[in-house]
Design an enzyme around this catalytic site. Sequence first.
Site, PDB file in Angstrom:
ATOM      1  CG  ASP A   1       4.672   2.410  -1.269  1.00 32.34           C
ATOM      2  OD1 ASP A   1       5.147   1.851  -0.267  1.00 32.34           O
ATOM      3  OD2 ASP A   1       5.326   3.221  -1.958  1.00 32.34           O
TER       4      ASP A   1
ATOM      5  CE  LYS B   1       8.802   2.661  -0.910  1.00 36.15           C
ATOM      6  NZ  LYS B   1       7.973   3.752  -1.494  1.00 36.15           N
TER       7      LYS B   1
ATOM      8  CB  CYS C   1       6.932   1.965  -4.979  1.00 44.85           C
ATOM      9  SG  CYS C   1       7.254   3.746  -4.776  1.00 44.85           S
TER      10      CYS C   1
END
Length: 198
Positions: A8, A102, A141
Amino acid sequence: MDAFLIVDFQNDFTPGGALPVAHGDEIAAPINTLLDSFDLVIATRDWHCPDHGSFAGVEVDSEKWRGADPPSIWPEHCVEGTPGAELHPGLEQAKIDVVIDKGQDPTSQGYSGFQDTRLGDLLHERGVDHLFVAGLATDYCVKNTVLDARREGFDVTVVEDAVKGVDVEPGDSERALEEMERAGAHLETSREILAERA
Ligand SMILES: [Zn+2]
């Protein structure tokens, strides 16, 4: 077989973005130094629909919610197809082999890169047994991806100078790193990893 997983590293999670991690942009340099050391480099993107249940102001059916944290706690971020959802421009994107999106289920934050994605299958297909992990954010994350990787049986090394955390509560990132270590993950700097792989 080793693989490098960048979690991310997107515009919305860096300064100027919708949900910025302080100094999040600074992980570009250590990440880029490692890209040539791996035959498989994977980047995940948080990739939400516009009315995703993790966003403040979105009404959520609590019966259906399956997120790790309560719904509606984050500002709108990483909406699919928006500039904020793009990978950070500091990242040498030509060296990324696979991008995995995701967080596409509107009823969960989808913190982990393994949740409802093909990441696990891809790693097994490619014979990966050791995952090196960098990215944002350490306490959400990155942590959940690392813990899932350990549950799936991968050796995991977290690149400690190539992760940054949100720290909603002071010390969250430090505690997240400790939790990852307790789960069997190793912490190493990019410099140490480069030296080992030279
Ligand atoms: Zn998200």
